[in-house]
Design a protein around this motif. Structure first.
Motif, PDB file in Angstrom:
ATOM      1  N   PRO A   1     -47.679   8.273  39.479  1.00 13.34           N
ATOM      2  CA  PRO A   1     -46.467   7.627  39.995  1.00 13.34           C
ATOM      3  C   PRO A   1     -45.805   6.719  38.968  1.00 13.34           C
ATOM      4  O   PRO A   1     -46.483   6.076  38.162  1.00 13.34           O
ATOM      5  N   LYS A   2     -44.490   6.664  39.038  1.00 12.59           N
ATOM      6  CA  LYS A   2     -43.735   5.826  38.101  1.00 12.59           C
ATOM      7  C   LYS A   2     -43.033   4.664  38.805  1.00 12.59           C
ATOM      8  O   LYS A   2     -42.395   3.839  38.144  1.00 12.59           O
ATOM      9  N   SER A   3     -43.147   4.574  40.134  1.00 10.52           N
ATOM     10  CA  SER A   3     -42.491   3.506  40.878  1.00 10.52           C
ATOM     11  C   SER A   3     -43.338   3.130  42.087  1.00 10.52           C
ATOM     12  O   SER A   3     -44.270   3.855  42.469  1.00 10.52           O
ATOM     13  N   LYS A   4     -43.016   1.984  42.688  1.00  7.77           N
ATOM     14  CA  LYS A   4     -43.722   1.551  43.889  1.00  7.77           C
ATOM     15  C   LYS A   4     -43.594   2.588  44.993  1.00  7.77           C
ATOM     16  O   LYS A   4     -44.552   2.865  45.715  1.00  7.77           O
ATOM     17  N   GLU A   5     -42.392   3.158  45.123  1.00  7.11           N
ATOM     18  CA  GLU A   5     -42.148   4.128  46.178  1.00  7.11           C
ATOM     19  C   GLU A   5     -42.996   5.386  45.977  1.00  7.11           C
ATOM     20  O   GLU A   5     -43.575   5.916  46.945  1.00  7.11           O
ATOM     21  N   GLU A   6     -43.109   5.841  44.731  1.00 10.43           N
ATOM     22  CA  GLU A   6     -43.925   7.027  44.451  1.00 10.43           C
ATOM     23  C   GLU A   6     -45.403   6.743  44.707  1.00 10.43           C
ATOM     24  O   GLU A   6     -46.115   7.573  45.280  1.00 10.43           O
ATOM     25  N   LEU A   7     -45.866   5.564  44.280  1.00  9.85           N
ATOM     26  CA  LEU A   7     -47.262   5.203  44.474  1.00  9.85           C
ATOM     27  C   LEU A   7     -47.592   5.070  45.960  1.00  9.85           C
ATOM     28  O   LEU A   7     -48.607   5.583  46.431  1.00  9.85           O
ATOM     29  N   SER A   8     -46.721   4.395  46.702  1.00 13.99           N
ATOM     30  CA  SER A   8     -46.930   4.231  48.132  1.00 13.99           C
ATOM     31  C   SER A   8     -46.934   5.583  48.840  1.00 13.99           C
ATOM     32  O   SER A   8     -47.763   5.838  49.722  1.00 13.99           O
ATOM     33  N   GLY A   9     -46.025   6.468  48.440  1.00 11.96           N
ATOM     34  CA  GLY A   9     -45.965   7.796  49.055  1.00 11.96           C
ATOM     35  C   GLY A   9     -47.207   8.619  48.761  1.00 11.96           C
ATOM     36  O   GLY A   9     -47.713   9.336  49.630  1.00 11.96           O
ATOM     37  N   LEU A  10     -47.723   8.518  47.530  1.00 10.66           N
ATOM     38  CA  LEU A  10     -48.933   9.259  47.169  1.00 10.66           C
ATOM     39  C   LEU A  10     -50.132   8.779  47.993  1.00 10.66           C
ATOM     40  O   LEU A  10     -50.892   9.586  48.535  1.00 10.66           O
ATOM     41  N   LEU A  11     -50.293   7.458  48.094  1.00  7.78           N
ATOM     42  CA  LEU A  11     -51.426   6.903  48.852  1.00  7.78           C
ATOM     43  C   LEU A  11     -51.324   7.253  50.333  1.00  7.78           C
ATOM     44  O   LEU A  11     -52.326   7.597  50.972  1.00  7.78           O
ATOM     45  N   THR A  12     -50.106   7.188  50.861  1.00  2.00           N
ATOM     46  CA  THR A  12     -49.906   7.538  52.272  1.00  2.00           C
ATOM     47  C   THR A  12     -50.255   8.999  52.512  1.00  2.00           C
ATOM     48  O   THR A  12     -50.893   9.351  53.507  1.00  2.00           O
ATOM     49  N   GLY A  13     -49.824   9.860  51.596  1.00  6.98           N
ATOM     50  CA  GLY A  13     -50.125  11.278  51.725  1.00  6.98           C
ATOM     51  C   GLY A  13     -51.610  11.581  51.659  1.00  6.98           C
ATOM     52  O   GLY A  13     -52.070  12.596  52.184  1.00  6.98           O
ATOM     53  N   MET A  14     -52.382  10.677  51.041  1.00  8.38           N
ATOM     54  CA  MET A  14     -53.829  10.861  50.948  1.00  8.38           C
ATOM     55  C   MET A  14     -54.559  10.274  52.160  1.00  8.38           C
ATOM     56  O   MET A  14     -55.773  10.345  52.257  1.00  8.38           O
ATOM     57  N   GLY A  15     -53.796   9.656  53.076  1.00 13.99           N
ATOM     58  CA  GLY A  15     -54.397   9.143  54.302  1.00 13.99           C
ATOM     59  C   GLY A  15     -54.675   7.665  54.321  1.00 13.99           C
ATOM     60  O   GLY A  15     -55.364   7.174  55.220  1.00 13.99           O
ATOM     61  N   TYR A  16     -54.122   6.895  53.347  1.00 11.23           N
ATOM     62  CA  TYR A  16     -54.444   5.476  53.272  1.00 11.23           C
ATOM     63  C   TYR A  16     -53.400   4.558  53.911  1.00 11.23           C
ATOM     64  O   TYR A  16     -53.746   3.476  54.359  1.00 11.23           O
ATOM     65  N   GLU A  17     -52.148   4.964  53.911  1.00 10.66           N
ATOM     66  CA  GLU A  17     -51.084   4.197  54.545  1.00 10.66           C
ATOM     67  C   GLU A  17     -51.147   2.709  54.178  1.00 10.66           C
ATOM     68  O   GLU A  17     -51.500   1.861  55.000  1.00 10.66           O
ATOM     69  N   PRO A  18     -50.831   2.359  52.949  1.00  6.16           N
ATOM     70  CA  PRO A  18     -50.889   0.951  52.526  1.00  6.16           C
ATOM     71  C   PRO A  18     -49.931   0.093  53.329  1.00  6.16           C
ATOM     72  O   PRO A  18     -48.838   0.524  53.705  1.00  6.16           O
ATOM     73  N   GLU A  19     -50.363  -1.146  53.611  1.00 10.19           N
ATOM     74  CA  GLU A  19     -49.512  -2.079  54.335  1.00 10.19           C
ATOM     75  C   GLU A  19     -48.399  -2.588  53.426  1.00 10.19           C
ATOM     76  O   GLU A  19     -48.466  -2.482  52.201  1.00 10.19           O
ATOM     77  N   THR A  20     -47.363  -3.163  54.047  1.00  8.94           N
ATOM     78  CA  THR A  20     -46.262  -3.731  53.278  1.00  8.94           C
ATOM     79  C   THR A  20     -46.795  -4.823  52.353  1.00  8.94           C
ATOM     80  O   THR A  20     -47.536  -5.701  52.783  1.00  8.94           O
ATOM     81  N   GLY A  21     -46.436  -4.754  51.095  1.00 11.79           N
ATOM     82  CA  GLY A  21     -46.902  -5.746  50.148  1.00 11.79           C
ATOM     83  C   GLY A  21     -48.215  -5.397  49.484  1.00 11.79           C
ATOM     84  O   GLY A  21     -48.740  -6.185  48.707  1.00 11.79           O
ATOM     85  N   SER A  22     -48.765  -4.216  49.779  1.00 11.09           N
ATOM     86  CA  SER A  22     -50.037  -3.811  49.186  1.00 11.09           C
ATOM     87  C   SER A  22     -49.850  -2.992  47.916  1.00 11.09           C
ATOM     88  O   SER A  22     -50.818  -2.666  47.245  1.00 11.09           O
ATOM     89  N   VAL A  23     -48.621  -2.632  47.611  1.00 12.12           N
ATOM     90  CA  VAL A  23     -48.303  -1.910  46.375  1.00 12.12           C
ATOM     91  C   VAL A  23     -47.348  -2.785  45.577  1.00 12.12           C
ATOM     92  O   VAL A  23     -46.341  -3.268  46.098  1.00 12.12           O
TER      93      VAL A  23
END
Length: 207
Positions: free
Chosen positions: A136-158
């Motif tokens: 990932p190159k941005s917060k949005e990409e990183l958050s989307g990758l983690l969510t897609g893996m089943g982790y669903e990070p909370e707001t402010g966790s990325v």
């Protein structure tokens, strides 16, 4: 001497007896008890071991590959919990240790450590390994990758620093523990216990 009761008195006496016999009963169909303060039965003691086992079972359904890697670790005994440890004898070092005790982490059981390490390795591989190429190159990409893996990070966790360096903090669903990652080369993704003050984010304050 014979006592006589008037007809009116007899009616009042009968009404009083009827009221006494009805005391404490529930009117059929009303759902309301006459006693305004019933004695409550004591609550059942929670079965924490059963709740923990149920959480692990839910985790294993979400992440079967992690469950397979850590199969057999559940019977291992806990290795302890977060403690300040033995304080240094040097006064300055002792004071420093006391002031930073809030950063102590809970010690992971062998089973929880296995799951945490497996999740950390799983995430690190998805992020592109040690060099992070293609990650990932941005917060949005990183958050989307983690969510897609089943982790669903909370707001402010990325997070993204002013220079664009990405990092994240996760609490693994259901069974814990925490996983913290920094994408700046060399990439670092590691599992750890919750902090003394609670949660997976490193406390910022001190004494």
């Amino acid at each position: 001497m014979t006592s006589r009761t008037s007809p009116a008195g007899a009616v009042l006496l009968a009404a009083g007896l009827l009221a006494l016999t009805a005391c404490g009963t529930t009117v059929s169909g009303s759902g309301a008890a006459a006693d305004p303060s019933p004695v409550l039965s004591p609550g059942r003691t929670p079965d924490y071991a059963a709740e923990a086992a149920a959480a692990v079972a839910r985790h294993d359904k979400l992440f079967p590959e992690v469950a397979q890697l850590c199969e057999g670790e559940e019977s291992a005994a806990p290795t302890g919990s977060a403690t300040p440890g033995e304080l240094p004898t040097d006064p300055a070092a002792r004071k420093y240790a006391e002031n930073h005790a809030y950063k102590n982490e809970a010690t992971l059981t062998p089973a929880t450590k296995c799951r945490g390490d497996a999740h950390a390795a799983r995430i690190k591989k998805a992020l592109g390994g040690e060099d992070g190429k293609g990650g990932p190159k941005s917060k949005e990409e990183l958050s989307g990758l983690l969510t897609g893996m089943g982790y669903e990070p909370e707001t402010g966790s990325v997070y993204a620093s002013s220079t664009g360096n990405l990092s994240f903090v996760l609490s693994i669903p259901e069974s814990g523990p925490c996983v913290t990652g920094h994408l700046t080369p060399p990439m670092s993704v590691k599992a750890h216990g919750v902090y003394m003050e609670g949660g997976c984010n490193e406390p910022r304050g001190g004494h």
